[in-house]
Design a protein around this motif. Structure first.
Motif, PDB file in Angstrom:
ATOM      1  N   GLN A   1       0.822  -1.200   0.000  1.00  0.00           N
ATOM      2  CA  GLN A   1       0.000   0.000   0.000  1.00  0.00           C
ATOM      3  C   GLN A   1       0.860   1.256   0.000  1.00  0.00           C
ATOM      4  O   GLN A   1       0.597   2.194  -0.743  1.00  0.00           O
ATOM      5  CB  GLN A   1      -0.912  -0.005   1.224  1.00  0.00           C
ATOM      6  CG  GLN A   1      -1.759   1.253   1.356  1.00  0.00           C
ATOM      7  CD  GLN A   1      -2.663   1.186   2.566  1.00  0.00           C
ATOM      8  OE1 GLN A   1      -2.855   0.121   3.153  1.00  0.00           O
ATOM      9  NE2 GLN A   1      -3.211   2.322   2.941  1.00  0.00           N
ATOM     10  N   TYR A   2       1.908   1.254   0.804  1.00  0.00           N
ATOM     11  CA  TYR A   2       2.793   2.424   0.844  1.00  0.00           C
ATOM     12  C   TYR A   2       3.480   2.625  -0.502  1.00  0.00           C
ATOM     13  O   TYR A   2       3.624   3.752  -0.973  1.00  0.00           O
ATOM     14  CB  TYR A   2       3.833   2.248   1.942  1.00  0.00           C
ATOM     15  CG  TYR A   2       3.243   2.209   3.332  1.00  0.00           C
ATOM     16  CD1 TYR A   2       2.264   3.126   3.712  1.00  0.00           C
ATOM     17  CD2 TYR A   2       3.670   1.274   4.265  1.00  0.00           C
ATOM     18  CE1 TYR A   2       1.715   3.085   4.987  1.00  0.00           C
ATOM     19  CE2 TYR A   2       3.136   1.238   5.540  1.00  0.00           C
ATOM     20  CZ  TYR A   2       2.157   2.139   5.889  1.00  0.00           C
ATOM     21  OH  TYR A   2       1.610   2.095   7.148  1.00  0.00           O
ATOM     22  N   GLU A   3       3.874   1.521  -1.136  1.00  0.00           N
ATOM     23  CA  GLU A   3       4.554   1.651  -2.431  1.00  0.00           C
ATOM     24  C   GLU A   3       3.609   2.189  -3.492  1.00  0.00           C
ATOM     25  O   GLU A   3       3.993   3.010  -4.323  1.00  0.00           O
ATOM     26  CB  GLU A   3       5.112   0.298  -2.841  1.00  0.00           C
ATOM     27  CG  GLU A   3       6.258  -0.182  -1.959  1.00  0.00           C
ATOM     28  CD  GLU A   3       6.778  -1.535  -2.396  1.00  0.00           C
ATOM     29  OE1 GLU A   3       6.164  -2.126  -3.312  1.00  0.00           O
ATOM     30  OE2 GLU A   3       7.786  -1.997  -1.831  1.00  0.00           O
ATOM     31  N   ILE A   4       2.357   1.734  -3.465  1.00  0.00           N
ATOM     32  CA  ILE A   4       1.404   2.216  -4.458  1.00  0.00           C
ATOM     33  C   ILE A   4       1.101   3.688  -4.249  1.00  0.00           C
ATOM     34  O   ILE A   4       0.975   4.468  -5.200  1.00  0.00           O
ATOM     35  CB  ILE A   4       0.119   1.374  -4.390  1.00  0.00           C
ATOM     36  CG1 ILE A   4       0.402  -0.031  -4.937  1.00  0.00           C
ATOM     37  CG2 ILE A   4      -1.002   2.012  -5.179  1.00  0.00           C
ATOM     38  CD1 ILE A   4      -0.775  -0.967  -4.871  1.00  0.00           C
TER      39      ILE A   4
ATOM     40  N   GLU B   1     -13.782  -4.125 -12.895  1.00  0.00           N
ATOM     41  CA  GLU B   1     -12.513  -4.098 -13.611  1.00  0.00           C
ATOM     42  C   GLU B   1     -11.579  -5.190 -13.095  1.00  0.00           C
ATOM     43  O   GLU B   1     -11.651  -5.598 -11.929  1.00  0.00           O
ATOM     44  CB  GLU B   1     -11.838  -2.726 -13.457  1.00  0.00           C
ATOM     45  CG  GLU B   1     -12.539  -1.600 -14.184  1.00  0.00           C
ATOM     46  CD  GLU B   1     -11.704  -0.331 -14.195  1.00  0.00           C
ATOM     47  OE1 GLU B   1     -10.572  -0.378 -14.718  1.00  0.00           O
ATOM     48  OE2 GLU B   1     -12.182   0.697 -13.674  1.00  0.00           O
ATOM     49  N   THR B   2     -10.712  -5.660 -13.977  1.00  0.00           N
ATOM     50  CA  THR B   2      -9.740  -6.673 -13.593  1.00  0.00           C
ATOM     51  C   THR B   2      -8.451  -6.018 -13.123  1.00  0.00           C
ATOM     52  O   THR B   2      -8.208  -4.824 -13.371  1.00  0.00           O
ATOM     53  CB  THR B   2      -9.437  -7.599 -14.779  1.00  0.00           C
ATOM     54  OG1 THR B   2      -8.830  -6.834 -15.836  1.00  0.00           O
ATOM     55  CG2 THR B   2     -10.715  -8.238 -15.307  1.00  0.00           C
ATOM     56  N   ALA B   3      -7.625  -6.816 -12.449  1.00  0.00           N
ATOM     57  CA  ALA B   3      -6.343  -6.292 -11.971  1.00  0.00           C
ATOM     58  C   ALA B   3      -5.462  -5.879 -13.144  1.00  0.00           C
ATOM     59  O   ALA B   3      -4.733  -4.877 -13.055  1.00  0.00           O
ATOM     60  CB  ALA B   3      -5.644  -7.346 -11.119  1.00  0.00           C
ATOM     61  N   GLU B   4      -5.525  -6.613 -14.235  1.00  0.00           N
ATOM     62  CA  GLU B   4      -4.712  -6.264 -15.404  1.00  0.00           C
ATOM     63  C   GLU B   4      -5.116  -4.915 -15.993  1.00  0.00           C
ATOM     64  O   GLU B   4      -4.259  -4.116 -16.377  1.00  0.00           O
ATOM     65  CB  GLU B   4      -4.830  -7.360 -16.471  1.00  0.00           C
ATOM     66  CG  GLU B   4      -4.177  -8.684 -16.106  1.00  0.00           C
ATOM     67  CD  GLU B   4      -5.010  -9.517 -15.152  1.00  0.00           C
ATOM     68  OE1 GLU B   4      -4.511 -10.543 -14.662  1.00  0.00           O
ATOM     69  OE2 GLU B   4      -6.173  -9.116 -14.892  1.00  0.00           O
TER      70      GLU B   4
ATOM     71  N   PRO C   1       2.856  -2.383 -11.564  1.00  0.00           N
ATOM     72  CA  PRO C   1       2.839  -3.838 -11.752  1.00  0.00           C
ATOM     73  C   PRO C   1       1.512  -4.443 -11.296  1.00  0.00           C
ATOM     74  O   PRO C   1       0.913  -4.008 -10.322  1.00  0.00           O
ATOM     75  CB  PRO C   1       4.005  -4.329 -10.884  1.00  0.00           C
ATOM     76  CG  PRO C   1       4.891  -3.143 -10.742  1.00  0.00           C
ATOM     77  CD  PRO C   1       3.986  -1.955 -10.717  1.00  0.00           C
ATOM     78  N   VAL C   2       1.051  -5.457 -12.009  1.00  0.00           N
ATOM     79  CA  VAL C   2      -0.227  -6.069 -11.697  1.00  0.00           C
ATOM     80  C   VAL C   2      -0.184  -6.766 -10.343  1.00  0.00           C
ATOM     81  O   VAL C   2      -1.216  -6.886  -9.662  1.00  0.00           O
ATOM     82  CB  VAL C   2      -0.637  -7.053 -12.811  1.00  0.00           C
ATOM     83  CG1 VAL C   2       0.328  -8.231 -12.876  1.00  0.00           C
ATOM     84  CG2 VAL C   2      -2.060  -7.545 -12.610  1.00  0.00           C
ATOM     85  N   GLU C   3       0.999  -7.230  -9.905  1.00  0.00           N
ATOM     86  CA  GLU C   3       1.091  -7.907  -8.612  1.00  0.00           C
ATOM     87  C   GLU C   3       0.691  -6.992  -7.465  1.00  0.00           C
ATOM     88  O   GLU C   3       0.128  -7.436  -6.455  1.00  0.00           O
ATOM     89  CB  GLU C   3       2.510  -8.433  -8.391  1.00  0.00           C
ATOM     90  CG  GLU C   3       2.902  -9.594  -9.302  1.00  0.00           C
ATOM     91  CD  GLU C   3       3.245  -9.131 -10.704  1.00  0.00           C
ATOM     92  OE1 GLU C   3       3.384  -7.889 -10.907  1.00  0.00           O
ATOM     93  OE2 GLU C   3       3.375  -9.992 -11.611  1.00  0.00           O
TER      94      GLU C   3
END
Length: 262
Positions: free
Chosen positions: A48-51, A70-73, A82-84
């Motif tokens: 969360q902090y990185e995002i 919506e999808t993660a992609e 990144p999707v991860e």
């Protein structure tokens, strides 16, 4: 990759002093929320902090978009991350979507004005899919939240190699559900005694007219002859008038001249 070891902590605890093996170069590492989360094993908080640092989308916004379908992609592509990192937040939301789809299947379907016990949406749909010969293990239920706080419940399945999708509008507060597209109406409407599907032959009336591909040209037909005029009966023969027969009188013949001289 070079290994570092902890050498000291600053007096105010704001950073760590790290060094390489031996008496190598020393480094300082700020003690921030991300480091605290990593030390405590809170890796979801670390993501969360990185995002928050690398993406303009906040975690709540990511979850709201996943909740809306919506999808993660798709989110990762639009946010440029990144999707991860998006997947760290989709788990609870996907569970919520699955839960709402299950609740919608439990809503009973009855005609207006009826109060007798009625079957649930899931029971009706499974029965009608079974009539088509569709494997119920291969169908997928899902849901997404709309802006008006209602939900759209979606059923996806394949029949005869073609994909199909049925959608219902679901209001969890009123426990009300209604079909949105034709496929949903075929699977849940009580007005259809026999649901129409692709394997049912359309009804053809008994007195069906023969379809021709070319216009029929009417040939000129001679006008029908007029009916013969009634034959005139000949007038009845009149009886001959009665003629009275008159007796014939003898007319004296004249004598020859020679005889008259004597």
């Amino acid at each position: 990759m070079q290994e570092l070891r902890l050498v000291a902590v600053s007096e105010d605890g704001s950073y760590l002093v790290l060094a390489t093996a031996g008496r190598g170069t020393r480094f300082t590492l700020p003690v921030d929320d991300r480091l605290r989360a990593a030390v405590r094993g809170h890796f979801s908080r670390l993501g969360q902090y990185e995002i928050e640092v690398e993406s303009p989308l906040r975690p709540k916004e990511i979850q709201a978009r996943i909740r809306a379908g919506e999808t993660a992609e798709e989110i990762a592509e639009t946010a440029g991350i990144p999707v991860e990192r998006v997947r760290w937040f989709e788990g609870p939301v996907l569970q919520e979507r699955e839960y709402m789809a299950q609740q919608a299947q439990r809503v009973t379907i009855r005609r207006q004005g009826e109060s007798a016990p009625a079957p649930a949406l899931g029971e009706i749909v499974e029965e009608r899919l079974g009539k088509r010969g569709i494997d119920l293990e291969e169908v997928e239920w899902d849901s997404r939240k709309c802006e008006d706080s209602t939900w759209r419940v979606r059923l996806s399945f394949s029949y005869d190699g073609r994909p199909y999708a049925a959608e219902w509008a679901y209001d969890p507060r009123r426990r009300h559900i209604s079909a949105v597209n034709e496929e949903a109406a075929r699977l849940s409407s009580l007005e259809l005694d026999d649901p129409v599907d692709d394997i049912v032959t359309p009804f053809v009336p008994r007195r069906a007219m023969k379809v021709v591909t070319e216009p029929v040209r009417e040939e000129a037909r001679p006008a029908p002859a007029p009916p013969p005029a009634p034959r005139a009966e000949p007038p009845p023969a009149e009886e001959p008038a009665f003629v009275r027969e008159v007796p014939r009188q003898e007319v004296p013949r004249p004598e020859p001249e020679e005889q008259r001289e004597t």
